[in-house]
Design an enzyme around this catalytic site. Structure first.
Site, mmCIF file in Angstrom:
data_model
loop_
_atom_site.group_PDB
_atom_site.id
_atom_site.type_symbol
_atom_site.label_atom_id
_atom_site.label_comp_id
_atom_site.label_asym_id
_atom_site.label_seq_id
_atom_site.Cartn_x
_atom_site.Cartn_y
_atom_site.Cartn_z
ATOM 1 N N ASN A 1 18.863 9.884 1.429
ATOM 2 C CA ASN A 1 19.240 9.767 -0.043
ATOM 3 C C ASN A 1 18.308 10.579 -0.660
ATOM 4 O OD1 ASN A 1 20.621 7.625 0.886
ATOM 5 N ND2 ASN A 1 19.246 6.048 -0.015
ATOM 6 N N VAL A 2 18.925 11.189 -1.808
ATOM 7 C CA VAL A 2 18.363 12.335 -2.615
ATOM 8 C C VAL A 2 17.777 11.823 -3.887
ATOM 9 C CG1 VAL A 2 19.646 13.897 -1.755
ATOM 10 C CG2 VAL A 2 20.658 12.860 -3.694
ATOM 11 N N HIS B 1 18.294 15.300 3.287
ATOM 12 C CA HIS B 1 19.329 15.822 2.541
ATOM 13 C C HIS B 1 18.594 16.428 1.239
ATOM 14 C CE1 HIS B 1 22.471 13.792 5.049
ATOM 15 N NE2 HIS B 1 21.892 14.747 6.031
ATOM 16 N N GLU C 1 29.150 -3.733 6.548
ATOM 17 C CA GLU C 1 30.224 -3.579 7.612
ATOM 18 C C GLU C 1 29.983 -2.721 8.899
ATOM 19 O OE1 GLU C 1 32.732 -0.110 5.209
ATOM 20 O OE2 GLU C 1 32.708 -2.129 4.542
ATOM 21 N N GLY D 1 22.279 0.765 5.763
ATOM 22 C CA GLY D 1 23.032 1.219 4.951
ATOM 23 C C GLY D 1 23.636 2.726 4.872
ATOM 24 N N THR D 2 23.792 3.076 6.279
ATOM 25 C CA THR D 2 24.825 4.192 6.265
ATOM 26 C C THR D 2 25.985 4.249 7.101
ATOM 27 O OG1 THR D 2 24.445 6.590 7.044
ATOM 28 C CG2 THR D 2 22.858 4.919 8.164
ATOM 29 N N CYS E 1 19.294 31.304 -13.535
ATOM 30 C CA CYS E 1 17.946 31.253 -13.002
ATOM 31 C C CYS E 1 17.237 32.158 -14.006
ATOM 32 C CB CYS E 1 17.844 32.024 -11.700
ATOM 33 S SG CYS E 1 16.450 32.502 -11.024
ATOM 34 N N TYR F 1 26.726 16.527 -10.308
ATOM 35 C CA TYR F 1 25.355 16.284 -10.026
ATOM 36 C C TYR F 1 24.826 16.067 -11.350
ATOM 37 C CZ TYR F 1 25.735 17.400 -5.240
ATOM 38 O OH TYR F 1 25.992 17.236 -3.708
HETATM 39 C C1 BJW Z 1 25.387 -1.432 2.323
HETATM 40 C C2 BJW Z 1 25.380 -1.853 0.982
HETATM 41 C C3 BJW Z 1 24.428 -2.732 0.890
HETATM 42 C C4 BJW Z 1 26.899 -0.323 1.019
HETATM 43 N N1 BJW Z 1 23.771 -3.225 1.909
HETATM 44 N N2 BJW Z 1 24.807 -1.795 3.254
HETATM 45 C C5 BJW Z 1 28.458 16.744 14.826
HETATM 46 C C6 BJW Z 1 29.617 16.179 14.747
HETATM 47 C C7 BJW Z 1 30.890 16.279 13.798
HETATM 48 C C8 BJW Z 1 30.206 17.148 12.700
HETATM 49 C C9 BJW Z 1 28.988 17.824 12.524
HETATM 50 C C10 BJW Z 1 28.163 17.469 13.573
HETATM 51 N N3 BJW Z 1 26.873 18.270 13.229
HETATM 52 C C11 BJW Z 1 27.052 18.562 12.132
HETATM 53 C C12 BJW Z 1 28.240 18.481 11.604
HETATM 54 C C13 BJW Z 1 28.917 18.804 10.316
HETATM 55 C C14 BJW Z 1 28.576 17.950 9.024
HETATM 56 C C15 BJW Z 1 28.856 16.669 9.256
HETATM 57 O O1 BJW Z 1 28.232 15.860 9.531
HETATM 58 N N4 BJW Z 1 30.434 16.632 9.174
HETATM 59 C C16 BJW Z 1 30.799 15.064 9.453
HETATM 60 C C17 BJW Z 1 31.183 14.399 8.030
HETATM 61 C C18 BJW Z 1 32.242 15.209 10.163
HETATM 62 N N5 BJW Z 1 27.213 18.123 8.759
HETATM 63 C C19 BJW Z 1 26.743 19.231 8.196
HETATM 64 O O2 BJW Z 1 27.210 20.090 7.882
HETATM 65 C C20 BJW Z 1 24.992 19.162 8.127
HETATM 66 N N6 BJW Z 1 24.568 20.421 8.355
HETATM 67 C C21 BJW Z 1 24.268 20.791 9.699
HETATM 68 O O3 BJW Z 1 24.635 19.943 10.433
HETATM 69 O O4 BJW Z 1 23.918 22.061 9.823
HETATM 70 C C22 BJW Z 1 24.137 22.846 10.919
HETATM 71 C C23 BJW Z 1 25.787 22.980 11.142
HETATM 72 C C24 BJW Z 1 26.586 23.412 10.073
HETATM 73 C C25 BJW Z 1 27.726 23.563 10.401
HETATM 74 C C26 BJW Z 1 28.605 23.212 11.497
HETATM 75 C C27 BJW Z 1 27.483 22.746 12.594
HETATM 76 C C28 BJW Z 1 26.179 22.442 12.375
HETATM 77 C C29 BJW Z 1 24.669 18.921 6.484
HETATM 78 C C30 BJW Z 1 25.047 17.305 6.078
HETATM 79 C C31 BJW Z 1 24.873 17.431 4.400
HETATM 80 C C32 BJW Z 1 25.273 16.068 3.994
HETATM 81 N N7 BJW Z 1 25.083 16.078 2.718
HETATM 82 C C33 BJW Z 1 25.381 14.964 1.811
HETATM 83 C C34 BJW Z 1 25.211 15.161 0.259
HETATM 84 C C35 BJW Z 1 23.854 15.477 -0.080
HETATM 85 C C36 BJW Z 1 23.948 15.835 -1.620
HETATM 86 C C37 BJW Z 1 24.260 14.543 -2.291
HETATM 87 O O5 BJW Z 1 23.777 13.508 -2.561
HETATM 88 O O6 BJW Z 1 25.280 14.716 -3.194
HETATM 89 O O7 BJW Z 1 24.562 13.904 2.209
HETATM 90 S S1 BJW Z 1 27.071 14.406 2.187
HETATM 91 C C38 BJW Z 1 26.597 12.482 1.779
HETATM 92 O O8 BJW Z 1 26.743 11.745 3.281
HETATM 93 C C39 BJW Z 1 25.048 12.581 1.586
HETATM 94 C C40 BJW Z 1 24.643 11.629 2.503
HETATM 95 O O9 BJW Z 1 23.131 11.609 2.394
HETATM 96 C C41 BJW Z 1 25.479 11.279 3.631
HETATM 97 C C42 BJW Z 1 25.810 10.059 4.445
HETATM 98 O O10 BJW Z 1 26.227 9.430 3.627
HETATM 99 P P1 BJW Z 1 25.667 7.638 3.725
HETATM 100 O O11 BJW Z 1 24.341 7.757 3.152
HETATM 101 O O12 BJW Z 1 25.929 7.164 5.149
HETATM 102 O O13 BJW Z 1 26.652 6.903 2.491
HETATM 103 P P2 BJW Z 1 28.101 6.174 2.818
HETATM 104 O O14 BJW Z 1 28.685 6.272 1.157
HETATM 105 O O15 BJW Z 1 28.928 7.172 3.629
HETATM 106 O O16 BJW Z 1 27.961 5.022 3.544
HETATM 107 C C43 BJW Z 1 27.239 4.083 2.747
HETATM 108 C C44 BJW Z 1 27.181 2.829 3.678
HETATM 109 O O17 BJW Z 1 26.512 1.675 3.214
HETATM 110 C C45 BJW Z 1 28.247 2.005 4.131
HETATM 111 O O18 BJW Z 1 28.275 1.958 5.489
HETATM 112 C C46 BJW Z 1 28.318 0.729 3.492
HETATM 113 O O19 BJW Z 1 29.229 -0.222 4.381
HETATM 114 C C47 BJW Z 1 27.020 0.435 3.395
HETATM 115 N N8 BJW Z 1 26.496 -0.226 2.311
HETATM 116 N N9 BJW Z 1 26.430 -1.256 0.398
HETATM 117 C C48 BJW Z 1 23.886 -2.663 3.251
HETATM 118 N N10 BJW Z 1 24.032 -3.359 -0.284
HETATM 119 ZN ZN ZN Z 2 17.226 33.473 -8.825
#
Ligand code: BJW
Ligand code: ZN
Length: 258
Positions: A116-117, A133, A228, A200-201, A160, A81
């Protein structure tokens, strides 16, 4: 001619026509929701998570973005980070962020939701933003709840001042619950929207990715903007393939009031 205008000129006639038609639909809508992901910040120089073989400077997001990873090796996670904070110091909002801030001014009820963060939407003027997030610039202690906004990038994981435990970034990791008020508001706005934009996700991470499905089931038209195809593409009413900054700017340009 700016680099951005050159890119616009490179769009196919078919894409330009679709953008104009969708721009007119957007202009008529009174309730629009928009979900953004890392792709919108890519053109600001911010690395996405899953592009380029899913690597982020040698880290896989699934390996560092968990509470377990932080417990096991706080310094490794903190370094991930800290490097991202350092990279963000030089990042500025791009025309995609600005176009969404402009849409907010044009539409009676425009809700911007981001995974996004990085703070770039806020820098572009989108202040009433739903952050699902968290915020990378928050330092937080999970043990006692102490938190502050980070003023500088520090390389060593801090402790802390209230209870001496390790401080973590204020983001939502895998397995953690999203901020309840943010998620509830996002669901409500997506499920009452006439049109939902998904920009963009990769639509792989839930519950954020489910918002579009829920909006679709509640009757919203889904418009995806991405370089894509994604798992959402098949259920989207329109999938505009191209860069977020070009397409969002062109959509705002085609809004009749502008
Ligand atoms: C362009 C471009 C350009 C490039 N123009 N486009 C249901 C089903 C299955 C699993 C689960 C579910 N519910 C919950 C889960 C578990 C889990 C999960 O989702 N797992 C999956 C991976 C399978 N979710 C969680 O754990 C969440 N919590 C939760 O649900 O709590 C209750 C619970 C817990 C446990 C079990 C069940 C329920 C929390 C999720 C937290 C995600 N955190 C992160 C890190 C945040 C901090 C940090 O920034 O470090 O968030 S992970 C990371 O992925 C970040 C992002 O916000 C997130 C999404 O990514 P994003 O933004 O989509 O980025 P990319 O890189 O994946 O994609 C980029 C896209 O842009 C691509 O498509 C490119 O093509 C495109 N692109 N350039 C347009 N110029
Ligand atoms: Zn503390």
């Amino acid at each position: 001619m700016s680099a951005f205008v050159v890119e616009y000129a490179r769009m196919s006639d078919n894409l330009i026509q679709r953008i104009e038609r969708i721009g007119q639909q957007l202009a008529k809508a009174t309730r629009i929701a928009c979900l953004t992901g890392a792709g919108i910040s890519a053109e600001s120089g911010v690395a996405t998570f899953r592009d380029a073989n899913g690597l982020w400077n040698g880290f896989r997001i699934e390996e560092v973005a968990t509470p377990e990873a932080f417990t096991q090796d706080p310094q490794r996670v903190w370094s991930f980070y800290a490097a991202r904070r350092q990279a963000l110091l030089a990042a500025r909002p791009n025309p995609g962020h600005h176009a969404l801030a402009r849409m907010k001014q044009l539409c009676p009820e425009f809700t911007l939701i981001t995974q996004n963060v990085d703070g770039l939407h806020q820098q572009a003027g989108s202040h009433d933003l739903i952050c699902l997030h968290g915020d990378i610039w928050i330092d937080r202690c999970n043990a006692c709840g102490w938190q502050r906004r980070a003023q500088q990038v520090v390389e060593t994981v801090p402790t802390c001042p209230a209870c001496s435990r390790h401080v973590r970034p204020g983001v939502v990791w895998f397995g953690e619950i999203l901020p309840q008020d943010a998620l509830e508001r996002a669901i409500q706005k997506c499920c009452s929207a006439q049109i939902m934009l998904v920009v963009g996700t990769s639509s792989l991470v839930h519950p954020a990715a489910s918002l579009a499905t829920w909006a679709r089931q509640a009757g919203a038209a889904l418009i995806e903007i991405n370089l894509e195809p994604t798992p959402l593409t098949d259920i989207a009413d329109e999938s505009l393939q191209g860069s977020a900054s070009n397409i969002l700017s062109a959509l705002v340009d085609s809004w009749p009031q502008t």
